[in-house]
Design a protein around this motif. Structure first.
Motif, mmCIF file in Angstrom:
data_model
loop_
_atom_site.group_PDB
_atom_site.id
_atom_site.type_symbol
_atom_site.label_atom_id
_atom_site.label_comp_id
_atom_site.label_asym_id
_atom_site.label_seq_id
_atom_site.Cartn_x
_atom_site.Cartn_y
_atom_site.Cartn_z
ATOM 1 N N GLU A 2 0.894 -1.489 0.106
ATOM 2 C CA GLU A 2 0.089 -0.002 -0.011
ATOM 3 C C GLU A 2 1.034 1.281 0.092
ATOM 4 O OE1 GLU A 2 -3.111 -0.092 -0.143
ATOM 5 O OE2 GLU A 2 -3.428 -2.221 0.042
ATOM 6 N N ASP A 3 0.550 2.174 -0.653
ATOM 7 C CA ASP A 3 1.077 3.469 -0.806
ATOM 8 C C ASP A 3 1.051 4.270 0.787
ATOM 9 O OD1 ASP A 3 1.681 3.325 -3.417
ATOM 10 O OD2 ASP A 3 -0.344 4.425 -3.769
ATOM 11 N N ASN A 4 0.037 4.179 1.501
ATOM 12 C CA ASN A 4 0.126 4.864 2.784
ATOM 13 C C ASN A 4 0.334 3.583 3.873
ATOM 14 O OD1 ASN A 4 -0.452 7.287 1.981
ATOM 15 N ND2 ASN A 4 -2.434 6.707 1.529
ATOM 16 N N ILE A 5 1.393 3.875 4.834
ATOM 17 C CA ILE A 5 1.642 2.731 5.505
ATOM 18 C C ILE A 5 1.197 3.111 7.022
ATOM 19 C CG2 ILE A 5 3.690 1.399 6.604
ATOM 20 C CD1 ILE A 5 5.091 2.400 4.077
ATOM 21 N N THR A 92 8.301 -5.684 2.141
ATOM 22 C CA THR A 92 8.279 -4.795 0.670
ATOM 23 C C THR A 92 9.381 -5.602 -0.193
ATOM 24 O OG1 THR A 92 8.222 -3.113 -0.951
ATOM 25 C CG2 THR A 92 9.615 -2.968 1.173
ATOM 26 N N ILE A 150 8.158 6.768 9.258
ATOM 27 C CA ILE A 150 7.418 6.264 8.258
ATOM 28 C C ILE A 150 7.063 7.232 7.204
ATOM 29 C CG2 ILE A 150 5.150 5.118 7.942
ATOM 30 C CD1 ILE A 150 5.352 4.038 10.595
ATOM 31 N N ASN A 151 6.854 8.353 7.376
ATOM 32 C CA ASN A 151 6.546 9.488 6.437
ATOM 33 C C ASN A 151 7.702 9.763 5.503
ATOM 34 O OD1 ASN A 151 6.662 12.740 5.750
ATOM 35 N ND2 ASN A 151 4.647 12.027 5.853
ATOM 36 N N TYR A 153 9.890 7.412 4.824
ATOM 37 C CA TYR A 153 10.099 6.105 3.976
ATOM 38 C C TYR A 153 9.212 6.371 2.909
ATOM 39 C CZ TYR A 153 9.651 1.515 2.627
ATOM 40 O OH TYR A 153 9.519 0.362 1.944
ATOM 41 N N GLU A 154 7.910 6.856 3.124
ATOM 42 C CA GLU A 154 6.968 6.951 1.938
ATOM 43 C C GLU A 154 7.381 7.741 0.999
ATOM 44 O OE1 GLU A 154 3.293 8.033 4.109
ATOM 45 O OE2 GLU A 154 2.767 5.917 4.235
ATOM 46 N N LYS A 155 8.007 8.860 1.220
ATOM 47 C CA LYS A 155 8.484 9.590 0.317
ATOM 48 C C LYS A 155 9.712 9.209 -0.435
ATOM 49 C CE LYS A 155 7.147 14.069 2.738
ATOM 50 N NZ LYS A 155 7.981 14.986 3.481
ATOM 51 N N LEU A 157 10.060 5.810 -1.021
ATOM 52 C CA LEU A 157 9.534 5.035 -1.718
ATOM 53 C C LEU A 157 9.209 5.441 -3.114
ATOM 54 C CD1 LEU A 157 9.121 1.993 -1.835
ATOM 55 C CD2 LEU A 157 6.845 2.383 -0.674
ATOM 56 N N ALA A 158 8.449 6.446 -3.011
ATOM 57 C CA ALA A 158 7.890 7.079 -4.265
ATOM 58 C C ALA A 158 9.043 7.454 -5.108
ATOM 59 C CB ALA A 158 7.049 8.427 -3.862
#
Length: 414
Positions: A2-5, A92, A150-151, A153-155, A157-158
């Motif tokens: 998922e995009d949002n973790i 992932t 986590i925030n 990491y999401e950036k 990952l994008a």
């Protein structure tokens, strides 16, 4: 993935103890003064942190956690260890790289590992429990740091998903080594570039034909040459090709002659392929949807990709014969890769590979002799033989592994 973790999604039950002990990697100390003498300060620091990580976890008394820590230790550089820790924590296939972008670089530089704990800017955010599972930190004082981790990491990952190598990770399930990922990417990139060159040659041939028939001028034909052989680094080529693409698009709208419209469309196809090819040179995914599809197909059909998928499946499903099957699949993969290289270089070289296999058969286990001789025969078919091995990797590996296992079982009973 998922995009949002969500934080709650990272809670996993502690695994039960069990299974056989794994062999621990030999961490015999080396002469660090000699080894570090030629390294720069960053490499010295990385080596010191890697050595410290291995030493801290050498005596971990929990078998399942020790197995995870030993596996992490095999990744060499400390940044690679941190990246693999994060990959397993988030479950992932992606391995963030500091060269992906600003967020990725910041994320990796903010991470550290102390024993089995992952820290972010000095605060604990994750740990490996005694069952070998990766868990988020249960320290309530660190909840803000965990959210920032986590925030970021999401950036990161994008950023990573824009990279061409992320497609390899998706198709191999993230289990391939960095070296194999690079080789799979390079194979696909080379095939992609060759297709662009071939399409460009076809365009120029069509342009010459139209010039001879008076459909286009010599100047018009030369414009197509600029499309097929743009100059400069990839960024400059992309800019030039996009300008030319707009010219073709406009001309298609203004031209009523069907043949002229057709070659203009062919020109657009070549510019799109050229842009996609230049982006691959930059490590980015193709821009066009067609390019993305073709690139993924090349990754998916690569023999190394098939081997990585088979290895993961075999470990999970083949039990006692898994190791044998993986070894057989590895031999086939090596043969196919070597065979393709000899075909590209010199067709006679493929026969040399076959002869080498035939020689190996003489000193192999009796049960392997027919297998190796079969490979030698298939190689004599040239490109068709390599295609057969690549397409039937799983079936051939399982059948031969079963035969080898049965042979060894019989030998033990005698």
């Amino acid at each position: 993935m998922e995009d949002n973790i969500e934080l709650d999604n990272l809670n996993r039950p502690e695994g039960a103890e069990g299974g056989e002990d794994e062999t621990v990697i030999d961490d015999t100390p080396i002469d660090e003064d000699d080894f570090l003498s030629g390294l720069d300060d960053d490499q010295r620091l990385d080596d010191a942190k890697t050595s410290s990580f291995r030493e801290e976890n050498r005596e971990d008394s929990y078998r399942n956690r020790k197995k995870q820590l030993d596996e992490l230790s095999t990744f060499g550089k400390f940044d690679d260890i941190k990246v693999e820790y994060v990959r397993r924590f988030f479950q992932t296939e992606y391995r963030i790289d500091p060269t992906d972008g600003r967020n990725s670089k910041e994320l990796i530089s903010s991470l550290d590992i102390t024993k089995n704990k992952l820290t972010f800017n000095g605060a604990d955010v994750a740990y490996i429990d005694t069952g070998g599972n990766y868990q988020k930190s249960d320290n309530k004082k660190n909840i803000a740091s965990l959210r920032r981790f986590i925030n970021l990491y999401e950036k990161a990952l994008a950023e990573h998903r824009e990279r061409a190598r992320s497609v390899v990770e998706e198709e191999t399930g993230g289990e391939a080594s960095g070296e194999n990922v690079e080789e799979i990417f390079e194979d696909a990139e080379e095939e992609f570039h060759q297709e662009v060159a071939d399409t460009g040659d076809n365009l120029m041939e069509h342009a010459r034909e139209l010039e001879e028939r008076g459909k286009i001028t010599m100047w018009g034909r030369r414009k197509f040459a600029g499309v097929t052989a743009p100059k400069g680094p990839p960024e400059i080529r992309i800019k030039a090709l996009k300008i030319q693409d707009k010219v073709f698009e406009t001309n298609i709208e203004l031209t009523t002659d069907p043949e002229r419209r057709q070659i203009m469309q062919e020109g657009r196809d070549v510019t799109e392929r050229g842009i996609d090819s230049a982006r691959l040179e930059m490590g980015l995914q193709p821009e066009s949807e067609e390019g993305k599809h073709r690139f993924r197909e090349k990754i998916r059909e690569d023999i190394r990709t098939k081997f990585e998928r088979f290895r993961k499946w075999a470990k999970e499903n083949l039990g006692a014969i898994a190791a044998i099957a993986i070894s057989i699949a590895g031999i086939i993969t090596t043969v196919v890769v070597a065979g393709k290289k000899t075909i590209v270089g010199a067709s006679k070289g493929l026969g040399a590979v076959g002869k080498a296999l035939a020689g190996l058969a003489k000193s192999a286990l009796p049960i392997l002799v027919p297998f190796l001789n079969l490979l030698s025969t298939i190689l004599s078919w040239g490109a068709k033989g390599l295609a057969f091995l690549a397409q039937n990797l799983w079936i051939v590996a399982v059948l031969i592994a079963g035969a080898v296992y049965k042979y060894l079982q019989i030998k033990r009973k005698k």
